[in-house]
Design a protein around this motif. Structure first.
Motif, PDB file in Angstrom:
ATOM      1  N   GLU A 145       0.847  -1.186   0.000  1.00 29.82           N
ATOM      2  CA  GLU A 145       0.000   0.000   0.000  1.00 29.82           C
ATOM      3  C   GLU A 145       0.888   1.244   0.000  1.00 29.82           C
ATOM      4  OE1 GLU A 145      -4.200  -1.140   2.122  1.00 29.82           O
ATOM      5  OE2 GLU A 145      -2.623  -0.236   3.335  1.00 29.82           O
ATOM      6  N   ARG A 182     -15.268   4.727   6.123  1.00 28.65           N
ATOM      7  CA  ARG A 182     -14.239   4.200   5.238  1.00 28.65           C
ATOM      8  C   ARG A 182     -14.826   3.826   3.887  1.00 28.65           C
ATOM      9  NH1 ARG A 182     -10.915   0.128   9.369  1.00 28.65           N
ATOM     10  NH2 ARG A 182     -10.402   1.736  10.921  1.00 28.65           N
ATOM     11  N   SER A 183     -14.015   4.018   2.862  1.00 31.77           N
ATOM     12  CA  SER A 183     -14.437   3.675   1.507  1.00 31.77           C
ATOM     13  C   SER A 183     -13.282   3.003   0.782  1.00 31.77           C
ATOM     14  CB  SER A 183     -14.900   4.928   0.736  1.00 31.77           C
ATOM     15  OG  SER A 183     -13.817   5.806   0.527  1.00 31.77           O
ATOM     16  N   ARG A 184     -13.642   2.169  -0.178  1.00 31.77           N
ATOM     17  CA  ARG A 184     -12.669   1.479  -1.016  1.00 31.77           C
ATOM     18  C   ARG A 184     -13.176   1.529  -2.451  1.00 31.77           C
ATOM     19  NH1 ARG A 184     -10.264  -4.709  -0.575  1.00 31.77           N
ATOM     20  NH2 ARG A 184      -9.894  -4.990  -2.810  1.00 31.77           N
ATOM     21  N   ARG A 185     -12.363   2.052  -3.334  1.00 30.20           N
ATOM     22  CA  ARG A 185     -12.749   2.191  -4.737  1.00 30.20           C
ATOM     23  C   ARG A 185     -11.807   1.371  -5.604  1.00 30.20           C
ATOM     24  NH1 ARG A 185     -12.537   7.479  -3.399  1.00 30.20           N
ATOM     25  NH2 ARG A 185     -10.913   7.951  -4.940  1.00 30.20           N
ATOM     26  N   GLU A 186     -12.403   0.598  -6.512  1.00 28.76           N
ATOM     27  CA  GLU A 186     -11.644  -0.170  -7.494  1.00 28.76           C
ATOM     28  C   GLU A 186     -11.758   0.567  -8.833  1.00 28.76           C
ATOM     29  OE1 GLU A 186      -9.981  -2.692  -6.547  1.00 28.76           O
ATOM     30  OE2 GLU A 186     -10.883  -3.291  -4.652  1.00 28.76           O
ATOM     31  N   TYR A 238      -5.326   7.755   3.824  1.00 28.56           N
ATOM     32  CA  TYR A 238      -5.415   7.567   2.367  1.00 28.56           C
ATOM     33  C   TYR A 238      -4.350   6.574   1.934  1.00 28.56           C
ATOM     34  CZ  TYR A 238      -6.309   8.879  -2.514  1.00 28.56           C
ATOM     35  OH  TYR A 238      -6.648   8.871  -3.832  1.00 28.56           O
ATOM     36  N   ARG A 239      -4.794   5.498   1.251  1.00 26.46           N
ATOM     37  CA  ARG A 239      -3.882   4.474   0.740  1.00 26.46           C
ATOM     38  C   ARG A 239      -4.296   4.115  -0.681  1.00 26.46           C
ATOM     39  NH1 ARG A 239      -2.110   5.692   4.941  1.00 26.46           N
ATOM     40  NH2 ARG A 239      -1.224   4.423   6.609  1.00 26.46           N
ATOM     41  N   TYR A 240      -3.318   3.727  -1.478  1.00 27.82           N
ATOM     42  CA  TYR A 240      -3.645   3.221  -2.811  1.00 27.82           C
ATOM     43  C   TYR A 240      -2.675   2.102  -3.168  1.00 27.82           C
ATOM     44  CZ  TYR A 240       0.265   5.952  -4.754  1.00 27.82           C
ATOM     45  OH  TYR A 240       1.498   6.469  -5.045  1.00 27.82           O
ATOM     46  N   THR A 286      -6.555   0.422  -6.563  1.00 24.65           N
ATOM     47  CA  THR A 286      -7.452   0.312  -5.419  1.00 24.65           C
ATOM     48  C   THR A 286      -7.131   1.458  -4.469  1.00 24.65           C
ATOM     49  OG1 THR A 286      -7.596  -2.095  -5.580  1.00 24.65           O
ATOM     50  CG2 THR A 286      -8.200  -1.097  -3.484  1.00 24.65           C
ATOM     51  N   ARG A 343      -8.134   3.364  -0.858  1.00 26.81           N
ATOM     52  CA  ARG A 343      -8.808   3.290   0.437  1.00 26.81           C
ATOM     53  C   ARG A 343      -8.623   4.627   1.150  1.00 26.81           C
ATOM     54  NH1 ARG A 343      -5.991  -1.693   0.248  1.00 26.81           N
ATOM     55  NH2 ARG A 343      -7.365  -3.519   0.141  1.00 26.81           N
ATOM     56  N   GLU A 344      -9.688   5.111   1.764  1.00 25.96           N
ATOM     57  CA  GLU A 344      -9.595   6.369   2.505  1.00 25.96           C
ATOM     58  C   GLU A 344     -10.705   6.410   3.543  1.00 25.96           C
ATOM     59  OE1 GLU A 344     -10.455   9.912   0.256  1.00 25.96           O
ATOM     60  OE2 GLU A 344     -11.599   8.780  -1.221  1.00 25.96           O
TER      61      GLU A 344
END
Length: 509
Positions: free
Chosen positions: A12, A93-97, A75-77, A85, A87-88
């Motif tokens: 990450e 919390r949310s996770r976007r692909e 904030y991670r990607y 991917t 994440r923040e």
């Protein structure tokens, strides 16, 4: 729906350690007016015996600092084989692909402060949605360029793994299609009207913010001083008129100088390059901007040539892309200008290189109906005749001299109608119009989204029709892609041909 494949061994990644500072500055821009109100209100209350209110702005800024730091830590990607991917969030919390195939535009933006810290803001945009798929504020410049390269090449498999930990990002600059010298950018400033737009916006803001009495008093005092100075010099009416004309010329020169400065700030070092299937633009003097778009995402093309363009022997070439914009707003960082200014030959060469099937410039323009000459004059008649009659009633017979504008309007309508035309083949639909300010607008038939055939009462009387064509990414500012004043039989034939092409495309899908 399956998201992009993420490498389990891929670490990450965080934003740049200074990212919290840029997030804080962005938040301060959004809350600057409430903070100023707290400062003014708190100062008044502290004088009345409530000293704790003087610390309200400090508390507000402290809260914004904490939120900015929390965003950095949360904030991670992760860079996967087929996408990102992200994440923040801490409590929410949310996770976007984000698949690479969904990203249509990559924007790398560097303000002057970004350049000082060696960082950049990255925006990953798609065609569907009113905001970017991901907005990374901020990454180190090397990481930002490596991510841009990865998306630009649509990396797959081992290529993504290699890009996940780049030692040195691939900086293949691609083939240069157009580069503007400083002299060309200065010409762009002289041709464009950006300075007048800024001045008008400044007056509008002053009118909304400052009290009306203050603005009225400013103009009144200025007029009194100017006329009083003229009376002291004992100038005649001819010298006074010359002085007014000199002031107007000076004001226009200052506005043009402002336009040149704005053009240098925005387009200095402009370079259009091509790498594989993407186009990339770099520009900017203090703030540098790099933006790219896939060639297949170009929806429509517009060539523009105003009076000043013709004097300088230049044109401009703009495109509409499938990247969505915020409602009612235009993103100044989107790739719109392929050639802000260039010779007609250079613009034609760009179109033929990027759109070989266009066979540009076209030689098969079809004229509009002859009735277009007087129909283009109708809007002038609808307001000029009543306005002149009303002025003559109040001011006397001399007001009828305004009708001398009619021959000039009739000449302009005749010239515009003679230049209007349209062209249609198996690959491209194109229209041209304008006389004083000319434009050519065209699009590939496969990029059309909708068709509309309309007939007004005047169309019924003249045996004509209008065919309106819609493409993705079109803005209300651009010239319409429409076939106007076309004989009804030709308009219906074009409508049937285009409808059949759209139906065949839907069947292929």
């Amino acid at each position: 729906m399956d998201g992009p494949a993420v490498d389990t061994d891929a670490p990450e990644r965080r934003l740049h350690p200074w990212s919290w500072l840029f997030v804080l500055l962005q938040q301060l821009k959004q809350f600057i007016f409430p903070l100023i109100a707290l400062l003014v209100f708190g100062a008044r209350k502290s004088d009345d015996g409530d000293p704790w209110l003087a610390f309200a702005p400090v508390i507000g800024i402290a809260v914004l600092v904490v939120l900015a730091i929390l965003q950095y830590f949360t904030y991670r990607y992760v860079i996967g084989r087929d996408g990102l991917t992200v994440r923040e969030g801490l409590l929410h919390r949310s996770r976007r692909e984000i698949p690479f195939s969904r990203i249509h535009n990559v924007v790398v933006h560097q303000s002057l402060l970004h350049r000082v810290f060696g960082v950049a803001e990255v925006r990953l945009e798609s065609a569907g949605g009113q905001k970017p798929e991901a907005q990374m504020r901020v990454l180190g410049l090397r990481d930002a360029l490596a991510l841009e390269d990865l998306v630009r090449h649509q990396a797959r498999g081992p290529a993504a793994t290699q890009a996940a930990a780049p030692d040195e990002p691939s900086r293949a600059r691609g083939a240069t299609l157009l580069a503007l010298s400083t002299a060309e950018v200065i010409r762009l400033g002289l041709i464009s009207n950006r300075g007048m737009i800024v001045v008008a916006a400044g007056f509008g803001a002053a009118w909304q913010i400052l009290p009306e009495r203050m603005i009225e008093q400013f103009f009144r005092q200025g007029a009194k001083q100017a006329f009083g100075y003229a009376e002291q010099l004992h100038l005649g009416w001819l010298a006074g008129a010359a002085g007014v004309a000199a002031l107007v010329v000076l004001a226009l020169a200052l506005v043009r100088a402002l336009s040149v400065v704005l053009a240098l700030l925005q387009f200095h070092g402009f370079r259009l390059s091509e790498d594989a299937r993407r186009l990339m633009v770099e520009r900017g003097l203090l703030a540098r901007l790099r933006t790219s778009v896939a060639r297949r995402r170009i929806q429509a093309w517009t060539l523009h040539e105003g009076v000043l363009h013709r004097w300088f022997g230049r044109r401009s070439l703009r495109i509409d892309t499938a990247v969505a914009e915020k409602a009612g707003q235009q993103d100044q960082r989107a790739l719109k200008d392929l050639a802000p200014i260039a010779t007609p030959e250079a613009c034609d060469a760009l179109v033929n290189h990027l759109l070989p099937q266009a066979a540009w410039p076209r030689a098969d323009w079809r004229p509009v109906a002859a009735s277009a000459r007087w129909r283009l004059l109708l809007p002038t008649l609808t307001w000029l005749l009543p306005a002149t009659a009303l002025a003559a009633w109040h001011l006397g017979p001399w007001a009828w001299c305004a009708l001398a504008w009619l021959p000039a309007s009739a000449h302009a309508a005749h010239r515009q109608a003679s230049r209007m035309g349209w062209s249609l083949d198996g690959h491209l639909i194109a229209v041209r119009s304008g006389w004083w300010s000319r434009y050519w607008r065209f699009a590939e038939i496969d990029k059309l989204q909708a068709l509309r055939l309309s007939r007004s009462p005047l169309d019924h009387a003249c045996g004509t029709a209008s065919l309106w064509l819609d493409t993705a990414g079109a803005s209300g500012v651009a010239a319409p892609l429409a076939l106007r004043f076309v004989p009804e039989a030709e308009a219906r034939d074009a409508f049937e041909r285009l409808s059949l092409a759209l139906a065949q495309r839907r069947l292929r899908w």
